[in-house]
Design an enzyme around this catalytic site. Structure first.
Site, mmCIF file in Angstrom:
data_model
loop_
_atom_site.group_PDB
_atom_site.id
_atom_site.type_symbol
_atom_site.label_atom_id
_atom_site.label_comp_id
_atom_site.label_asym_id
_atom_site.label_seq_id
_atom_site.Cartn_x
_atom_site.Cartn_y
_atom_site.Cartn_z
ATOM 1 N N HIS A 1 1.331 1.345 -4.505
ATOM 2 C CA HIS A 1 0.543 0.498 -3.608
ATOM 3 C C HIS A 1 0.408 1.137 -2.224
ATOM 4 O O HIS A 1 -0.708 1.294 -1.702
ATOM 5 C CB HIS A 1 1.230 -0.870 -3.494
ATOM 6 C CG HIS A 1 0.571 -1.819 -2.547
ATOM 7 N ND1 HIS A 1 -0.256 -2.837 -2.965
ATOM 8 C CD2 HIS A 1 0.616 -1.925 -1.200
ATOM 9 C CE1 HIS A 1 -0.692 -3.515 -1.916
ATOM 10 N NE2 HIS A 1 -0.169 -2.982 -0.827
ATOM 11 N N GLU A 2 1.544 1.490 -1.628
ATOM 12 C CA GLU A 2 1.492 2.066 -0.287
ATOM 13 C C GLU A 2 0.771 3.414 -0.292
ATOM 14 O O GLU A 2 0.083 3.769 0.675
ATOM 15 C CB GLU A 2 2.903 2.208 0.286
ATOM 16 C CG GLU A 2 3.667 0.902 0.429
ATOM 17 C CD GLU A 2 2.910 -0.178 1.182
ATOM 18 O OE1 GLU A 2 2.045 0.159 2.020
ATOM 19 O OE2 GLU A 2 3.166 -1.365 0.928
ATOM 20 N N HIS B 1 -2.898 2.903 0.126
ATOM 21 C CA HIS B 1 -3.269 2.801 1.544
ATOM 22 C C HIS B 1 -3.337 4.193 2.164
ATOM 23 O O HIS B 1 -4.249 4.504 2.939
ATOM 24 C CB HIS B 1 -2.228 1.979 2.306
ATOM 25 C CG HIS B 1 -2.369 0.502 2.156
ATOM 26 N ND1 HIS B 1 -3.556 -0.164 2.359
ATOM 27 C CD2 HIS B 1 -1.449 -0.455 1.844
ATOM 28 C CE1 HIS B 1 -3.361 -1.463 2.174
ATOM 29 N NE2 HIS B 1 -2.103 -1.658 1.857
ATOM 30 N N HIS C 1 -6.493 6.021 1.497
ATOM 31 C CA HIS C 1 -7.604 5.481 2.278
ATOM 32 C C HIS C 1 -7.709 6.215 3.618
ATOM 33 O O HIS C 1 -8.811 6.449 4.138
ATOM 34 C CB HIS C 1 -7.384 3.983 2.494
ATOM 35 C CG HIS C 1 -8.626 3.216 2.797
ATOM 36 N ND1 HIS C 1 -8.621 1.847 2.990
ATOM 37 C CD2 HIS C 1 -9.922 3.581 2.960
ATOM 38 C CE1 HIS C 1 -9.848 1.431 3.234
ATOM 39 N NE2 HIS C 1 -10.657 2.470 3.237
#
Length: 707
Positions: free
Chosen positions: A498-499, A502, A505
């Site tokens: 998940h991290e 980010h 991105h």
């Protein structure tokens, strides 16, 4: 708990500016790194040279320089245009941006009491400076002229977006606030900044303060040898508890205890310590919540909005509180129905065992884990050996390489802020496109949760050079014990993915302007890249590539993958219900339209009663430690995890249709989502990738909430 915090908000103030080089200055600041050009690899912060006393002078100088830059914009006698107003403002504040990025990030990771005390002063300074910019009538008048003439300036799409976002940020920052209300508006902003900081400090202090100390190992029946060894290692780290078993409220300690400890009295003690943090005593957050809620309402009213939620959502994809409520209810009703079935199943087990009591929140994780073992012959201790921290990290690197062709090379010459943090160069075709920090385990000075942040965001400088991002991922995973490495459960594995989503991105950002780059998007769009990345963690063909036994190197067996797949929707009633309950609680606070006395626990109890939350489950975060909405930038935004889950579930269907490593789909996703930042409306970007608006059906199906 997964996704405790995914984005670190450095400041609530509008501070436009980009990182860049600063010239050496003689005199009193000669030894201050913030007044020097950084000669580190990729100009990352020279952490080892930065001392506490360096921050305040750098903040003061950074503010002074930006004020001078803004004065030059205002005094320019030429007609306001994009270059001399919007772009000039965007590039102002380089020094301030740099010092903010270092200080506010390190305060969350290695912040001692002195740093936190200084933070109170700096928070006030930054907030005042932000208001000085937003409430500068002459500056806003120039911005307004460019905004009104934007269609005649022959701007690129990104320049047009920057113009519109700059104007919008000024309006939302108070530019249209009447003169007679500006003093109060400033006062509100300062109070919100101070209270938010205090709220977070209280949560960290309360979390660190509590320890369950157990002398007799016989009281800890059900805990695994590894869990006992970890608790004993913590005990042996202090003379006071040497030879004893010590458990705390950090999730790597608390959650396994709640899942496995047979002793119900100890479970209840641990649950109460966790659930009632900051509800009384020295770290009581109740009065802070009351003041924050009412201050945010008052500020929203001054800005012309009926509620804080209306103010926040007007700038998000959702747009209105009603839209948020409709989405949450779409998932809530089937989730609550499933949670009631789960509760009945656990009560049946209690009765079968002759327990003589009804299920409570302190029991839920224990019986959930017990039935999971019974149904699927699956438990965390079966899973963890195949998901070592190092193995998961290499698996993420492999996924990124297969999808996007990038590689990760550890570089020990790059300065780090902690011996526990690692630095990597992210490379594509042999060229470094980003620097990536990763920091894995709990510390007393690190706040709980997991998040991604930047020490520098990607942008193009005034000379036309692309400036690469410096990205940081901060986690709180189970630490190594003795000679055994850090072993993750599957929830932690998904958190790592998940991290990293980010991080991608930010890593892949290809924007001209920093304020539009990377993760600088609406709150309910920012979780799409993170949550879709989780999907690869659990794909069978992907697990076969990275999930290997930390001792033998054995690839995860097919039967264990089958069990993980079979159990994928197990417990989703609880998981979704506690998540959605927190989202409804957030909206309950911030849809208030009249000043109100917020009294705990009455306010929260009433909010949960209105949605019909069963007593066996509490909100994922009870109010006194709900950092997302009171100190973390997610006020009226916690729903975004569910909103983005609709997007990521729908988006991943494109990969399912053509293959999880399909290059065509990956290239389209990278080009239309990851590279674009906030350069266009997020729904336009999403539809350009997917070819359609998102459907809620994949989400409900993936979570086992519909057939």
């Amino acid at each position: 708990m997964k996704k405790t915090m995914t984005l670190l908000v450095l400041s609530g103030a509008l501070l436009l500016g980009c990182g860049g080089k600063k010239q050496n200055e003689p005199g009193q600041h000669a030894d201050n790194p913030f007044f020097q050009t950084w000669d580190t690899p990729y100009q990352v912060p020279p952490f080892e040279k930065i001392k506490l006393e360096h921050y305040k002078p750098a903040f003061e100088e950074g503010i002074k320089i930006q004020k001078e830059e803004i004065a030059s914009i205002i005094e320019n006698t030429e007609k306001p245009n994009f270059a001399n107003t919007i772009e000039a403002l965007e590039y102002s504040g380089a020094m301030l941006y740099n010092v903010q990025a270092v200080f506010f990030n390190l305060r969350e990771c290695v912040g001692d009491d002195e740093m936190k005390k200084l933070g109170e002063e700096l928070d006030k300074m930054v907030t005042q400076h932000g208001d000085d910019i937003n409430l500068n009538a002459r500056l806003f008048e120039k911005v307004k002229v460019v905004y009104e003439n934007r269609q005649t300036e022959n701007l690129t799409p990104e320049q047009l977006r920057l113009t519109e976002e700059t104007y919008n940020n000024f309006v939302r920052g108070g530019a249209n606030v009447p003169a007679e209300k500006q003093a109060r508006f400033r006062e509100i902003n300062e109070k919100i900044a101070a209270l938010s900081n205090k709220f977070g400090d209280n949560v960290l202090a309360a979390t660190n303060e509590y320890k369950l100390v157990v002398d007799d190992v016989a009281q800890l029946e059900g805990l695994t040898d590894d869990q006992l060894a970890a608790a004993l290692e913590v005990g042996n780290s202090s003379e006071e508890t040497k030879g004893k078993y010590v458990f705390g409220l950090s999730l790597p300690s608390w959650e396994p205890f709640m899942q496995n400890c047979k002793n119900r009295e100890l479970r209840e003690e641990m649950w109460k310590a966790y659930a009632y943090r900051c509800a009384s005593g020295a770290f009581d957050n109740a009065l802070i919540i009351d003041e924050l809620v009412n201050l945010r309402l008052e500020r929203a009213n001054i800005l012309g909005y009926p509620s804080h939620a209306a103010f926040v959502l007007d700038n998000n994809m959702a747009k209105t509180p009603q839209t948020v409520n409709d989405l949450l209810m779409t998932v809530w009703e089937p989730a609550l129905k499933k949670a009631k079935v789960e509760a009945a199943e656990y009560n049946a087990m209690i009765k079968k065992e002759g327990g003589g009591f009804q299920l409570t929140p302190a029991d839920w994780r224990y019986y959930s884990e017990k039935i999971r073992k019974e149904k699927y012959a699956l438990n965390d201790e079966t899973i963890r050996p195949y998901f070592s921290l190092e193995g998961v990290k290499q698996g993420i690197f492999m996924v990124c390489n297969n999808l996007y062709g990038i590689t990760f090379e550890k570089n020990n010459t790059i300065p780090t802020y902690s011996p526990e943090a690692e630095a990597y160069e992210v490379k594509e075709n042999g060229k470094t496109i980003a620097v990536l920090y990763m920091d894995y385990h709990p510390r007393a000075t690190k706040r709980p949760g997991a998040w991604m942040t930047n020490f520098r965001e990607q942008y193009v400088d005034k000379e036309g050079n692309n400036v690469i991002p410096v990205v940081s991922l901060v986690m709180n995973f189970t630490p190594p014990v003795g000679d055994k490495p850090s072993l993750l459960n599957f929830d932690q594995t998904e958190t790592f993915f998940h991290e990293f989503g980010h991080g991608l991105h930010s890593i892949f950002s290809k924007c001209h302007y920093r304020s539009l780059s990377g993760t600088n998007v609406s709150r309910d769009f920012v979780e799409l890249p993170s949550q879709i990345m989780e999907k690869w963690a659990g794909e069978p063909e992907v697990m076969k590539l990275y999930a290997k036994h930390y001792q033998t190197g054995e690839v995860i067996p097919d039967d264990l993958i089958t069990k993980l797949e079979a159990a994928a929707t197990y417990g989703q009633g609880f998981i979704n219900t506690e998540l959605l309950a927190a989202s409804f609680l957030d909206m309950s606070y911030y849809t208030i339209t009249e000043p109100a006395k917020v009294t705990l626990p009455d306010f929260e109890d009433n909010a949960m009663k209105q949605i019909g939350l069963i007593p066996e489950i509490i909100s994922r975060y009870k109010s006194p430690y709900f950092q997302h909405i009171f100190s973390g930038g997610y006020s009226s935004g916690y729903y975004s995890y569910t909103w983005s889950a609709v997007l990521d579930s729908d988006a991943f269907e494109a990969f399912r249709e053509k293959g999880v490593f399909n290059k065509e789909v990956a290239d389209s996703y990278r080009k239309n989502i990851l590279e674009r930042g906030n350069t266009e409306d997020p729904m336009i970007l999403y539809k350009r990738f997917r070819g359609q608006e998102p459907s809620t059906t994949p989400l409900l199906r993936n979570r086992g909430l519909i057939n």
